[in-house]
Design a protein around this motif. Structure first.
Motif, PDB file in Angstrom:
ATOM      1  N   LEU A 158      -4.355  10.335  -0.243  1.00  0.00           N
ATOM      2  CA  LEU A 158      -3.317   9.304  -0.304  1.00  0.00           C
ATOM      3  C   LEU A 158      -2.196   9.600   0.686  1.00  0.00           C
ATOM      4  CD1 LEU A 158      -3.052   8.603  -4.133  1.00  0.00           C
ATOM      5  CD2 LEU A 158      -3.622   6.943  -2.370  1.00  0.00           C
TER       6      LEU A 158
ATOM      7  N   GLU B 114      -3.330   8.531   4.003  1.00  0.00           N
ATOM      8  CA  GLU B 114      -3.281   7.074   4.076  1.00  0.00           C
ATOM      9  C   GLU B 114      -1.863   6.565   4.316  1.00  0.00           C
ATOM     10  OE1 GLU B 114      -5.429   4.327   3.700  1.00  0.00           O
ATOM     11  OE2 GLU B 114      -7.026   5.760   4.093  1.00  0.00           O
TER      12      GLU B 114
ATOM     13  N   GLY C 190       0.961   3.637  -3.113  1.00  0.00           N
ATOM     14  CA  GLY C 190       0.475   4.994  -2.858  1.00  0.00           C
ATOM     15  C   GLY C 190       1.475   6.052  -3.287  1.00  0.00           C
TER      16      GLY C 190
ATOM     17  N   ARG D 268       0.832  -1.211   0.000  1.00  0.00           N
ATOM     18  CA  ARG D 268       0.000   0.000   0.000  1.00  0.00           C
ATOM     19  C   ARG D 268       0.859   1.251   0.000  1.00  0.00           C
ATOM     20  NH1 ARG D 268      -4.411   0.670   4.197  1.00  0.00           N
ATOM     21  NH2 ARG D 268      -4.838   2.416   2.847  1.00  0.00           N
TER      22      ARG D 268
ATOM     23  N   SER E 228      -4.474  13.347  -3.928  1.00  0.00           N
ATOM     24  CA  SER E 228      -3.107  13.384  -3.412  1.00  0.00           C
ATOM     25  C   SER E 228      -3.094  13.548  -1.897  1.00  0.00           C
ATOM     26  CB  SER E 228      -2.319  14.524  -4.058  1.00  0.00           C
ATOM     27  OG  SER E 228      -2.137  14.292  -5.420  1.00  0.00           O
TER      28      SER E 228
END
Length: 123
Positions: free
Chosen positions: A102, A105, A57, A53, A99
């Motif tokens: 992400l 995240e 990402g 991830r 953006s």
């Protein structure tokens, strides 16, 4: 504007979009390959998932930056109308939102909430 300027801009846009898409595709394939290798070595599945991830990402973020640059070049150099500027503004807004989400995240915090030690150094 000269016809050659439009042609150069269109080629630049196409190349920039290809770079952005290539970054995203390469990062996705690379993330899968690394995950498969780590899975074969018996690494922790949760750790592999987090790593994929994070890696994916970061690749998407970088690819989005290139795609935004291509949209800006296209609008400014080729198709400068009020309608195209409005569409560009919406595209940039959506991609900027992506953006930021992400980034949250990946890091767990908004970019402006990080301490000065966590921010990348600028030369």
């Amino acid at each position: 504007m000269g016809n050659w300027v439009v042609q150069v801009a269109e080629w630049t846009v196409a190349l920039t979009e290809l770079i952005g898409l290539g970054i995203i595709a390469f990062t996705a394939l690379y993330s899968i390959a690394v995950a498969a290798l780590h899975g074969a070595k018996g690494y922790d599945a949760a750790g592999i998932f987090r790593e994929v991830r994070q890696r994916l990402g970061r690749g998407i973020l970088l690819g989005l930056e290139f795609l935004i640059a291509a949209d800006i070049i296209l609008t400014v150099a080729v198709d400068l109308t009020f309608e195209s500027v409005g569409v560009l503004a919406l595209i940039v807004l959506v991609r900027t939102f992506l953006s930021f989400t992400l980034e949250v995240e990946l890091t767990g915090s908004w970019p402006w909430q990080r301490s000065s030690q966590e921010k990348p150094e600028q030369d």
